[in-house]
Design an enzyme around this catalytic site. Structure first.
Site, mmCIF file in Angstrom:
data_model
loop_
_atom_site.group_PDB
_atom_site.id
_atom_site.type_symbol
_atom_site.label_atom_id
_atom_site.label_comp_id
_atom_site.label_asym_id
_atom_site.label_seq_id
_atom_site.Cartn_x
_atom_site.Cartn_y
_atom_site.Cartn_z
ATOM 1 N N HIS A 34 0.833 -1.201 0.000
ATOM 2 C CA HIS A 34 0.000 0.000 0.000
ATOM 3 C C HIS A 34 0.869 1.252 0.000
ATOM 4 O O HIS A 34 1.550 1.539 0.976
ATOM 5 C CB HIS A 34 -0.941 0.008 1.209
ATOM 6 N N HIS A 41 -4.786 -5.891 -6.087
ATOM 7 C CA HIS A 41 -4.561 -7.108 -5.315
ATOM 8 C C HIS A 41 -5.874 -7.615 -4.735
ATOM 9 O O HIS A 41 -6.894 -6.940 -4.775
ATOM 10 C CB HIS A 41 -3.511 -6.889 -4.223
ATOM 11 N N CYS A 76 -11.805 -6.369 7.530
ATOM 12 C CA CYS A 76 -11.327 -6.628 6.174
ATOM 13 C C CYS A 76 -10.024 -7.405 6.259
ATOM 14 O O CYS A 76 -9.448 -7.546 7.334
ATOM 15 C CB CYS A 76 -11.055 -5.328 5.429
ATOM 16 N N HIS A 78 -6.807 -9.671 3.610
ATOM 17 C CA HIS A 78 -6.281 -10.157 2.341
ATOM 18 C C HIS A 78 -6.033 -11.660 2.455
ATOM 19 O O HIS A 78 -5.323 -12.081 3.379
ATOM 20 C CB HIS A 78 -4.944 -9.488 2.028
ATOM 21 N N GLU A 96 -8.305 -9.678 14.336
ATOM 22 C CA GLU A 96 -8.748 -8.296 14.561
ATOM 23 C C GLU A 96 -9.714 -8.156 15.723
ATOM 24 O O GLU A 96 -9.631 -7.208 16.487
ATOM 25 C CB GLU A 96 -9.422 -7.738 13.302
ATOM 26 N N TYR A 113 -12.718 -1.736 -5.838
ATOM 27 C CA TYR A 113 -12.655 -0.289 -5.691
ATOM 28 C C TYR A 113 -11.212 0.175 -5.698
ATOM 29 O O TYR A 113 -10.270 -0.599 -5.482
ATOM 30 C CB TYR A 113 -13.352 0.162 -4.403
ATOM 31 N N GLU A 123 -5.749 2.467 -1.968
ATOM 32 C CA GLU A 123 -6.311 1.118 -1.871
ATOM 33 C C GLU A 123 -6.761 0.772 -3.277
ATOM 34 O O GLU A 123 -7.437 1.577 -3.935
ATOM 35 C CB GLU A 123 -7.505 1.074 -0.913
ATOM 36 N N GLU A 125 -8.264 -2.696 -4.868
ATOM 37 C CA GLU A 125 -8.560 -4.075 -4.503
ATOM 38 C C GLU A 125 -9.733 -4.676 -5.261
ATOM 39 O O GLU A 125 -10.743 -4.010 -5.490
ATOM 40 C CB GLU A 125 -8.871 -4.163 -3.008
ATOM 41 N N TRP A 170 -14.669 2.206 1.144
ATOM 42 C CA TRP A 170 -15.238 0.925 0.737
ATOM 43 C C TRP A 170 -16.597 0.691 1.385
ATOM 44 O O TRP A 170 -17.497 0.172 0.747
ATOM 45 C CB TRP A 170 -14.277 -0.235 0.969
#
Length: 182
Positions: A34, A41, A76, A78, A96, A113, A123, A125, A170
């Site tokens: 980032h 990604h 969120c 990855h 988290e 987005y 961002e 993604e 997002w």
């Protein structure tokens, strides 16, 4: 540093880079991916509900690199190389928020987005959106979440409509698709 063998050599968390069609093209260390020209990604967003139908919203920790201090969806993340999105969701829910989730459902399979935060970090993604139900008490990690609330989904839609600047980009893009009637 672009890595294509699935490991960073340092044990760092890797992000899967993709082309415009979503085909993996390599990996990159999450800590390095980032920046002002972030490559496309894979990611995911998850909206967690309780048994009363309330949605969990979280305020990103002030130490987060992108969008610190803004309110957003539950969590969120990855998926790593070779990791299923379902497994990545379970991993991030625990990391988290200290929770387990069930009833995972793909709500917006084609969501993607690109957004730029106040510092210039991008961002970029392909980010399918899931819903889930919480099955354990919350124990958020301070480095991820500074505040959290269980809210009525329609009240959240109205709050985002009135003050979009207080929420992640997002989330402001996902909510109208999740709740088209408001």
């Amino acid at each position: 540093m672009l890595v294509t063998d699935g490991s960073s050599g340092s044990g760092a968390e890797l992000v899967v880079l993709v082309d415009e069609s979503g085909t993996p093209t390599g990996t990159q260390d999450k800590a390095e991916v980032h920046h002002t020209s972030t490559p496309l990604h894979l990611a995911f967003s998850t909206h967690v509900f309780d048994d009363d139908g309330r949605i969990l919203v979280t305020r990103r920790a002030l130490s987060k690199r992108t969008w610190p201090g803004v309110w957003t969806n539950s969590f969120c993340g990855h998926p790593g190389p070779g990791e299923s999105t379902v497994d990545a969701i379970a991993r991030r829910a625990d990391y988290e928020l200290g929770i387990s989730v069930t009833d995972l459902s793909l709500a917006l399979p084609d969501f993607r987005y690109r957004a730029v935060d106040f510092s210039g970090v991008v961002e970029n993604e392909i980010c399918p959106v899931y819903t889930a139900r919480v099955v354990s008490p919350l124990s958020p990690r301070d480095s991820e979440v500074s505040q959290w609330e269980w809210v009525d989904p329609h009240q959240l839609v109205e709050a985002v409509r009135l003050t979009p600047w207080a929420f992640s980009p997002w989330l402001t893009l996902q909510l109208p698709q999740l709740y088209p009637a408001g």
